[in-house]
Design an enzyme around this catalytic site. Structure first.
Site, PDB file in Angstrom:
ATOM      1  N   HIS A 776      16.417  14.366 -35.337  1.00  0.00           N
ATOM      2  CA  HIS A 776      17.003  13.152 -34.245  1.00  0.00           C
ATOM      3  C   HIS A 776      17.974  13.978 -33.295  1.00  0.00           C
ATOM      4  O   HIS A 776      18.676  14.613 -33.515  1.00  0.00           O
ATOM      5  CB  HIS A 776      17.824  12.109 -35.003  1.00  0.00           C
ATOM      6  N   GLU A 779      21.653  13.898 -32.947  1.00  0.00           N
ATOM      7  CA  GLU A 779      22.451  14.431 -34.257  1.00  0.00           C
ATOM      8  C   GLU A 779      22.787  15.923 -34.049  1.00  0.00           C
ATOM      9  O   GLU A 779      22.341  16.453 -34.806  1.00  0.00           O
ATOM     10  CB  GLU A 779      21.647  14.058 -35.555  1.00  0.00           C
ATOM     11  N   HIS A 873      21.156  16.241 -41.057  1.00  0.00           N
ATOM     12  CA  HIS A 873      21.141  15.334 -40.105  1.00  0.00           C
ATOM     13  C   HIS A 873      22.475  14.913 -39.965  1.00  0.00           C
ATOM     14  O   HIS A 873      23.312  15.461 -40.211  1.00  0.00           O
ATOM     15  CB  HIS A 873      20.540  13.839 -40.905  1.00  0.00           C
ATOM     16  N   GLU A 958      23.670  14.752 -44.531  1.00  0.00           N
ATOM     17  CA  GLU A 958      24.097  13.941 -43.474  1.00  0.00           C
ATOM     18  C   GLU A 958      25.591  14.352 -43.334  1.00  0.00           C
ATOM     19  O   GLU A 958      26.307  14.466 -44.115  1.00  0.00           O
ATOM     20  CB  GLU A 958      24.238  12.488 -43.889  1.00  0.00           C
TER      21      GLU A 958
END
Length: 1057
Positions: A776, A779, A873, A958
């Site tokens: 992504h 990110e 991420h 994350e």
């Protein structure tokens, strides 16, 4: 005391005797011996009124007192006896309401009351006192009986109560309990529709009245009942058709003006609730706008600002105004990108296919449908609240046990996968030529170096020179100052401060980067680099009422459109000249550089003219096309700014900045195509204000610390230079992206100690660790964590050496180069989220995913599946760093499916790595980790690698975009230093994991893992949001910003000011 106790016991004894007497009077006796029945019930009433203990005894556990009273009530045919029993029940149910009310309902009390109500209504005229007491009692019981609405409807009670209300409009004493019962009736949606058909909405509008000090309790209940009725969209339409929207606004204004001491706030709130429910339908919103509702509520709310206790009125007014704010399309010609990229082909389904199938010029932006206006079912939905209660967050949890068992699914034939053998030379290399093999140089990718690269962007048309760098000046030819003399600004050589940064090398890397817009400029921050500040950057404390004040400013602009400048100052949809010249009256914008993504800037307010950027002027910026429903911008996160003047002064860094920051739903309508088929969705606004420290500065804003594709290439080249003879580093090109950019694949491990068979065997048989990042593009923190991992792996520390000797690392540091280069937030050039393509990636449209998955499939075929797979991420709605993993057991625990013990057999090893990280990494939070498999994530890397490749330790890691609420960095916003530290600590955790998994005694391993994991219950299911929706109490010291700009981003990432 003894006497009092004796009297109490005597009263209880008498009470029980009277109850016994009442019980013995069967149905016929009650009718035959009316006088006795009156006397016994009167005595019980007196006893309960004077002796609370006797009341408790009647209702004590195991007592049949309630059954006796209800049986007597049902059998009574005498009005006075009935009234006595109703008085008894009223006394009993007023004190100790909870349990007693439950007993009353469970023994059928509600039905008996409705039965008596029906019988009493047949008497002409009906007893007013009986009707009053029945409705008073029903008003108490109603909210406690979940089947109350159905019982009322089936017994015919609705019409009886309506008839009483119509006949007693001037009789406040009886009208009040009738309205209280009507309020409970109306909470049932089927009843509300039925009552509306019978004219009750019109009836209520006859009862509500302008300001008066009389009968305020009655008016409050009437408004509550009307508000409940108007939740039905059918009734809301009746109210609109009856012309009642202007009447409600007039009533609200009347009460607002006359209730000077704010004693009747609940009545004012009741009127607003009616308006709120009417405006849930499109007709209601239209009527509200036509009745000048925006101006009325805006003005009354503004007048309420100084009084904090009136917050509920302002909050409800704000909600109504925001809902009725006319829906606009974004101020762009199409939701399609300003840049066009021709795909090799388009898949037959999905949002991209939908967009391509639309006629030219149509992209379904404006949704004319009425939100939530479904056909109301006239069926029994009394349990709708219960259904909502059971409709929990667990709806997304995978419940198919077949999908929860990570079995290696039938994969591609090995002949197809054999081509990937060339990416695993380390598994077959014999090192006979040279012990210290230096790896394979990166394959060159075809790039065009013919474009002129202007580097960096010019600062006021003055060229720049680095001090002590030995390189050439950067800038455009013939740059001159105002006096015509050639002027050069000297800037510090950040390469001395940043080991992996080299401005000249960066420019060389940019030349090989292919973008759709064909960028020919380099952004200053990418050229100079970022030196992490040494000072702490705390989470921003939320200013009370900031969101409401910003919303009110938006509404004010709607009400006073003539005050709006609405001047476009930057527009990528004008490709020939996106920067619109304005004689220096406004700020200048630009985003035509790698990863830039500002599409359009519109200046809304101009208080005075000035030339360029001014010091001390407050500028407000609105990013108006955000899509997520909440953001950490509501919980302490700030945007980032890079000042070129500061960089020139020796402080080249991104810093957190901005005040009055909030994130809220706006009035711009989202396309149903863009919203996944959902209609009536809106965009969200991120708003922040700032002042600038330097006149005519060049400043860059970013969502998070930028990390471009060219930066990655520069870092990899510098890492290559750091390699020692003991490090095995190979850089391959995994594939070429849609846009023609190379996707690098790294292999890092330690060289074998010698070319002996034992050492070569140990080298080849090291477990594999597979890491990836940046699928992504928005990110960017994932790339900073990856940078920390790569630097640690290439480091000279004993830990790094041990780690290289323990594992072979296969790393894809950027899975979506095209998205990063072109400034996307989540998508690739195909317009799709690549982390939802892992189940069936298309080799043409999703080449990086297709080939990365193929690498893993190849490893699975040769029985060398990775020990750990981790995809890095970033997370926009949670704090700290945490992991998502996959567990059958924990998924089953969080769902309602039944499973056998064999279904739940699972090694707890998947918890080891996150547990180790929670012990050594201060930013890591075990409490935020989740190991539940959701249906919506079944096509992500984590789930597919777990399910299809059979990797038990398959994770998504994350990292917050915001900061931490625990540990060493609690209360601070996260920076690149902390992110890189996290990447290094991930490596240390892998070394600890090796020591555990390397133990030969398997039982010892299980004991160790149990010790690490602990014996407590499984983690709670953690959904994507950990912060509540921001519903703030509000203050009203809203200052208007001097400047206001609306910024529209193609996909929010960063832009230059």
């Amino acid at each position: 005391t003894g006497t009092a106790k004796s009297n109490m016991e005597k009263a209880v004894f008498i009470g029980l005797m009277l109850l016994g007497q009442l019980e013995r009077m069967n149905g016929e006796a009650m009718v035959r011996d009316v006088e006795t029945a009156r006397q016994v019930t009167a005595k019980i009433l007196h006893l309960i009124q004077t002796q609370e203990k006797s009341g408790k005894e009647v209702m004590s556990k195991g007592s049949s007192g309630m059954e006796v009273i209800l049986a007597s009530l049902e059998n009574s045919r005498d009005v006075q006896t009935t009234l006595n029993i109703l008085y008894i029940l009223s006394e009993l149910l007023t004190v100790g309401e909870g349990r007693r009310m439950g007993v009353f309902v469970s023994k059928g009390g509600t039905g008996i009351l409705f039965q008596i109500l029906t019988s009493a209504s047949k008497e002409l005229p009906p007893s007013e006192e009986l009707m009053l007491q029945l409705h008073s009692l029903l008003a108490k019981v109603g909210p406690k009986d979940r089947k109350f609405g159905v019982k009322a409807r089936l017994s015919g009670a609705l019409n009886i109560t309506i008839s009483l209300i119509k006949q007693n409009l001037q009789n406040a004493k009886l009208l009040l309990p009738c309205l209280q019962v009507l309020r409970v009736y109306s909470a049932n949606s089927v009843n509300a529709i039925s009552l509306g058909k019978n004219g009750v909405v019109e009836l209520m509008f006859k009862i509500i009245a302008p300001y008066s000090k009389k009968n305020t309790s009655l008016l409050k209940v009437a408004l509550d009942a009307l508000g409940a009725l108007l939740k039905s969209k059918t009734n809301a339409r009746r109210a609109v058709d009856g012309g009642h929207v202007p009447a409600l606004l007039a009533l609200y204004l009347d009460w607002h003006r006359n209730d000077a001491r704010h004693r009747h706030m609940l009545i004012r709130k009741g009127l607003l609730v009616c308006l709120r429910n009417i405006t849930n339908i499109k007709l209601g919103r239209k009527a509200f706008i036509e009745a000048d509702g925006m101006r009325i509520l805006y003005n009354t709310s503004t007048e309420c600002l100084p009084v904090r206790t009136l917050d509920p009125l302002i909050n409800t007014s704000s909600l109504i105004m925001r809902k009725c704010f006319p829906k606009n399309r974004l101020p762009v010609p199409t939701i399609k990108s300003a840049f066009h990229y021709q795909l090799p082909h388009v898949l037959p389904v999905g949002p991209v296919a939908q967009l391509y199938s639309q006629p030219p010029g149509v992209d379904d932006v404006v949704d004319e449908s009425d939100d939530n206006e479904e056909t109301e079912a006239e069926t029994d939905t009394d349990n709708e609240e219960d259904e909502k209660d059971h409709r929990t967050l667990n709806d997304d949890i995978e419940t198919d046990l077949n999908k929860l068992h990570p079995t290696k699914s039938p994969s591609r034939p090995f002949e197809e996968l054999r081509v990937y053998e060339r990416f695993f030379l380390e598994l077959s290399e014999d090192f006979q030529v040279s012990i210290f093999y230096t790896g394979v140089k990166q394959e060159g990718s075809p790039v065009s170096a013919t474009r002129h690269i202007q580097s960096p962007l010019l600062l006021g048309d003055i060229a720049t020179r680095r001090v002590g760098g030995g390189g050439s000046d950067c800038g455009s030819e013939g740059a001159e100052d105002e006096g015509g003399e050639g002027a050069v600004l000297e800037v510090p050589d950040t390469a001395l401060l940043l080991p992996l940064h080299d401005p000249d090398l960066y420019v060389e890397m940019v030349k090989g980067t292919r973008s759709v817009p064909q960028y020919a400029e380099v952004a200053y921050p990418d050229y100079f680099g970022h030196v992490a500040p040494t000072f702490k950057e705390p989470l921003l404390e939320r200013v009370y009422g900031v969101q409401r004040s910003k919303i009110f400013q938006d509404i004010e602009r709607l009400i006073h459109p003539n005050d709006i400048l609405d001047k476009v100052v930057y527009d990528l949809d004008i490709p020939s000249c996106p920067v619109i010249e304005d004689s220096g009256e406004s700020l200048k914008f630009n985003s035509q550089f790698e990863s830039g993504n500002l599409r359009k800037a519109v200046q809304l307010i101009l208080w005075y003219f000035f030339s360029g950027m001014r010091v001390g002027t407050t500028y407000r910026f609105n990013i108006i096309n955000c899509e997520k429903s909440n953001s950490q911008f509501n919980y302490g996160m700030q945007v980032l700014m890079y000042s070129v003047q500061e960089a020139i002064s020796g402080r080249p860094r991104w810093v957190r900045m901005g005040t009055d920051i909030c994130y809220y739903k706006n009035h711009f309508a989202r396309s149903s195509i863009a919203a996944g088929g959902q209609k009536g969705k809106s965009y969200f606004t991120l708003t922040f204000s700032t002042t600038f420290s330097h006149k005519d500065d060049v400043c860059y804003f970013a969502y998070h610390y930028p990390y471009t594709y060219s930066t990655l290439k520069m870092h990899l080249a510098k890492l290559e230079a750091l390699r020692t003879p003991h490090i095995y580093l190979r850089q391959d090109v995994l594939c070429e992206t849609l846009g023609g950019n190379s996707c690098p694949l790294l292999t890092i491990t330690a060289m074998p100690e010698s070319n002996s068979n034992d050492h070569i065997c140990q080298f080849r048989n090291r477990p594999l660790i597979f890491l990836s990042a940046r699928v992504h593009p928005g990110e960017t923190n994932a790339s900073w964590v990856m940078k920390g991992t790569l630097e640690f792996l290439m480091g000279t520390s004993p830990l790094a050496a041990s780690l290289r000797e323990a594992y072979i690392f296969k790393i894809v540091p950027m899975l979506n180069p095209d998205g990063v280069i072109n400034g996307n937030h989540r998508c690739s050039l195909s317009g799709e989220d690549l982390n939802r393509q892992w189940q069936n990636p298309n080799p043409e449209l999703h080449p990086t995913i297709y080939h990365t998955k193929s690498l893993l499939q190849y490893l699975a075929h040769i029985q060398r599946a990775p020990l750990v797979f981790c995809d890095y991420h970033g997370h926009s709605r949670k704090k700290n760093v945490f992991m998502y993993g996959c567990s059958v057991k924990e998924t089953v625990w969080q769902s309602n499916i039944s499973a056998t013990s064999s279904d739940l057999h699972e090694d707890l090893g998947y918890r080891t790595l996150p547990k180790i990280l929670s012990q050594i990494a201060p930013v890591f939070s075990m409490a935020s980790c989740s190991f539940v498999v959701e249906r919506s994530k079944e096509a992500t890397a984590r789930v597919v690698v777990w399910r299809e490749i059979g990797v038990q330790r398959s994770y998504t890691m994350e990292s917050t975009l915001c900061g931490c609420d625990q540990g060493k960095y609690k209360g601070l916003q996260i920076g690149t230093r902390e992110l890189e530290e996290m990447g290094a600590q991930f490596c240390v955790a892998l070394l600890r994991l090796k020591r555990l998994t390397g133990l030969r005694n398997h039982q010892h391993l299980l004991d160790l893992e149990s010790d690490i994991i602990g014996t407590h219950s499984p983690t709670t299911y953690v959904m994507e949001e950990d912060e509540p929706s921001f519903l703030e109490a509000i203050d009203y010291s809203a200052e208007t910003s001097n400047e206001c700009f609306h910024l529209s981003l193609p996909e929010f990432n960063r832009h230059e000011l």
